[in-house]
Design a protein around this motif. Structure first.
Motif, short mmCIF file in Angstrom:
data_model
loop_
_atom_site.label_atom_id
_atom_site.label_comp_id
_atom_site.label_asym_id
_atom_site.label_seq_id
_atom_site.Cartn_x
_atom_site.Cartn_y
_atom_site.Cartn_z
N ILE A 173 -15.13 52.64 36.58
CA ILE A 173 -13.97 52.66 37.48
C ILE A 173 -14.19 51.72 38.67
CG2 ILE A 173 -12.49 53.83 38.93
CD1 ILE A 173 -12.88 56.08 36.69
N ASN A 177 -11.98 48.01 39.64
CA ASN A 177 -11.34 47.89 40.73
C ASN A 177 -12.04 47.17 42.00
OD1 ASN A 177 -8.93 49.91 40.36
ND2 ASN A 177 -10.59 50.91 39.60
N LEU A 195 -8.52 53.05 45.29
CA LEU A 195 -8.49 53.83 44.04
C LEU A 195 -7.02 54.60 44.02
CD1 LEU A 195 -11.81 55.39 44.16
CD2 LEU A 195 -11.10 54.01 42.40
N VAL A 200 -5.49 55.86 40.32
CA VAL A 200 -6.66 56.62 40.15
C VAL A 200 -7.13 57.54 41.11
CG1 VAL A 200 -9.16 56.47 39.79
CG2 VAL A 200 -7.69 54.70 38.80
N THR A 201 -7.38 58.94 40.77
CA THR A 201 -7.51 60.10 41.73
C THR A 201 -8.77 59.73 42.39
OG1 THR A 201 -6.39 61.64 40.55
CG2 THR A 201 -7.93 62.37 42.08
N GLU A 279 -12.69 60.83 32.95
CA GLU A 279 -12.49 59.36 33.80
C GLU A 279 -11.20 59.31 34.46
OE1 GLU A 279 -15.01 56.31 32.41
OE2 GLU A 279 -14.95 57.40 30.41
N GLN A 280 -10.32 60.51 34.81
CA GLN A 280 -9.20 60.32 35.69
C GLN A 280 -9.32 60.58 37.06
OE1 GLN A 280 -5.98 63.22 34.00
NE2 GLN A 280 -7.95 63.83 32.78
N ALA A 282 -12.60 59.10 40.08
CA ALA A 282 -13.54 57.98 40.55
C ALA A 282 -14.60 58.63 41.07
CB ALA A 282 -13.01 56.61 41.05
#
Length: 441
Positions: A173, A177, A195, A200-201, A279-280, A282
Motif C-alpha cells: 500500500i 501510494n 492515504l 485507504v484507512t 488490506e483495507q 495501511a
C-alpha cells in the motif's frame, strides 16, 4: 507493548479472532492419568504416565503449542504428557484465579507480569522458582522484574516473552501510494493525509477494547511525553501525569483520530485486525505479539515497521520503542504433580524452548542465547535496543487499583467520544493512581 479464553484447539481465522470467541466459565476437566507403559529416555518403562494441565490466554498460539512445542517436550519426557488449554484473554485472569485455588486447575499456567502477578503471589498460589529453576537468574534484569514478588523479591515465573510496540505498515500500500517510512512528524502526518485522500484507512485502530488504548497511546506519544526520562521523573515525584508533555501526548491521539476508522470506539480489536489483514488499512499500531498472527492470516502481505516520530516540541527529539515483559510461566502451589511440573517448568527456561518461541510463535523469547531468524523480528528488536522506553502504565502502574492501563484505556475512549479534554483525562489518571501510588517508594 500491552490483556486476552474458552478452550481453543485450532488457529483463529480473520472472521473468528481473539475476543470474538465465546468464553466459557467452566474450568477444563482434569487430565486423566494413563497407566500404560512407556519407554523412558534411559530405556526404562513408565509405571505411570502423568498428564500436566497447562493454561494460557493466547488462543492464537494453541496449535503451535499442541502440534510443535509440547510434543518436543513429551518426546524427551515420555512419562509426561501435556494438556494445553487456551482461554479468551479478557476472561483469563478470573478463570486462572479460580483454577489455581481449586483441584481442577492448571499445574503450570501463563501468568501476567508486574502488578498483575502480585495477587497470585500474595495469595500463595504460585511456587517460588529461584531454587527450582536457577537458570532464571541469567535472564535480563529488566525482564525478570516482571516475574518477581514485590515484597519478598523472589522469582515466581519463568518469563516467556518480551513485547515491543511499534507501527506496522503494509509495504504494498505504501508503494502504490508513493509513500516511505516517515522520519519526521510532518512526514507522518503527510502520509496519513495521502492515504485518506486515496480512500485507504490510514490506521487500523479498535477503540472498543479499552486494553489496546494504552498501547496505541504509547506508540504515538511515548517520545512526546519523555519515555524513560518521564518514567524516572514520575517514580521519583519530580513530576506527575498532569505534566504538560503528558497532556500534549493525549492531545496527539485526539488529533490523529481523523486517520482512524470512523466511529473508532465502535470498532473492536478484532475488527481492527481484520481491516489490516484484509488490506483495507495501511497501518496498525500494535505489539510484536501481532506478527505471527498477521503473517498467518495473510501470508502474501509484506510488512514493515517503524517508530512514530515525535511532534515538534516533544520531550524527546528522537522516536522510541516502548516494550515490556509480557508474562511468565508459573508453577501452581496446588499441583498434585509437583515433581513432573518442575521438570516441565525447568524445560520452559531452556534455549530449546526459547528458540521455538522465537521461530514458531514469532515472539521475543527472553531466554539467553536465543536468536531471531525472522528479519522483521530482528528489525523490531534492533529498534528497541537503539531507543528503548517502557510501556509505562503496564510496567509501573498495575500494582494497585485502579491500574494505569485501565485509567488510560477508559480515558482515551472518552477522548475519542469527545466526552473529556486531554487535561481532564490526565487529571483522572493522576487522581486514580494517587489512591495507591506514592512517589519515591
Amino acid at each position: 507493548m500491552m490483556q486476552r479464553r474458552t478452550v481453543i484447539a485450532t488457529a483463529l481465522s480473520a472472521s473468528l479472532l481473539l475476543a470474538a470467541c465465546a468464553p466459557s466459565t467452566d474450568a477444563p476437566d482434569p487430565g486423566d492419568e494413563d497407566t500404560s507403559s512407556e519407554q523412558t529416555a534411559d530405556g526404562g518403562e513408565c509405571t505411570e504416565e502423568v498428564t500436566l494441565r497447562v493454561w494460557s490466554w493466547r488462543t492464537e498460539d494453541a496449535d503451535t503449542y499442541n502440534d510443535v512445542i509440547f510434543p518436543a517436550f513429551e518426546e524427551a519426557n515420555p512419562c509426561i504428557s501435556v494438556d494445553f488449554q487456551a482461554f479468551v484473554n479478557t476472561e483469563y485472569n478470573q478463570i486462572l484465579q479460580t483454577g489455581l485455588t481449586g483441584s481442577d486447575g492448571p499445574d503450570i499456567a501463563q501468568v501476567r507480569s508486574y502488578g498483575l502477578l502480585q495477587p497470585l503471589v500474595e495469595g500463595g498460589n504460585l511456587v517460588a522458582l529461584d531454587d527450582i529453576v536457577p537458570e532464571v537468574a541469567e535472564f535480563d534484569e529488566t525482564i525478570l522484574a516482571g516475574a518477581k514478588g514485590r515484597e519478598d523479591g523472589a522469582t515466581y515465573g519463568v518469563p516467556f516473552a518480551s513485547q515491543t510496540l511499534q507501527m506496522y505498515y503494509n509495504t504494498a500500500i505504501f508503494e502504490e501510494n508513493g509513500l516511505e517510512e516517515p522520519t519526521t512528524w510532518e512526514e507522518f502526518v503527510a502520509l496519513n493525509e495521502s492515504l485518506a485522500e486515496a480512500g485507504v484507512t490510514p490506521m487500523a485502530v479498535g477503540g472498543l477494547d479499552a486494553w489496546m488504548m494504552p498501547i496505541v497511546h504509547d506508540i504515538l506519544g511515548s517520545a512526546q511525553y519523555g519515555g524513560s526520562e518521564f518514567e524516572q521523573a514520575i517514580l521519583s515525584g519530580d513530576t506527575d501525569f498532569t505534566d504538560q508533555a503528558y497532556v500534549d501526548s493525549l492531545q496527539t491521539v485526539v488529533d490523529l483520530q481523523q486517520y482512524m476508522p470512523e466511529n473508532v470506539v465502535g470498532v473492536s480489536y478484532t475488527e481492527s485486525q481484520v481491516l489490516f489483514t484484509t488490506e483495507q488499512a495501511a497501518m496498525f499500531p500494535g505489539g510484536s505479539f501481532e506478527l505471527g498472527f498477521f503473517q498467518a492470516e495473510n501470508p502474501e502481505m509484506e510488512l514493515g515497521v517503524f517508530q512514530v516520530p515525535p511532534p515538534p516540541g516533544s520531550a524527546l527529539d528522537e522516536a522510541v520503542t516502548p516494550a515490556y515483559a509480557d508474562g511468565n510461566w508459573g508453577l501452581s502451589a496446588n499441583s498434585t504433580h509437583q515433581e513432573e511440573a518442575e521438570t516441565l517448568i525447568q524445560w520452559l527456561a531452556t534455549q530449546e524452548f526459547g528458540q521455538m518461541v522465537a521461530n514458531d510463535l514469532k515472539q521475543f523469547s527472553p531466554v539467553p542465547g536465543v536468536s531471531f531468524d525472522e528479519p522483521l523480528m530482528q528489525e523490531m528488536w534492533d529498534l528497541y535496543q537503539e531507543s528503548p522506553a517502557p510501556y509505562l502504565q503496564l510496567v509501573n502502574f498495575r500494582y494497585g487499583d485502579p491500574t494505569g492501563t485501565d485509567l488510560i484505556g477508559a480515558g482515551v475512549q472518552e477522548l475519542f467520544l469527545g466526552d473529556k479534554e486531554p487535561a481532564q483525562v490526565a487529571q483522572d489518571v493522576q487522581a486514580g493512581l494517587s489512591e495507591w501510588f506514592t512517589p519515591g517508594q
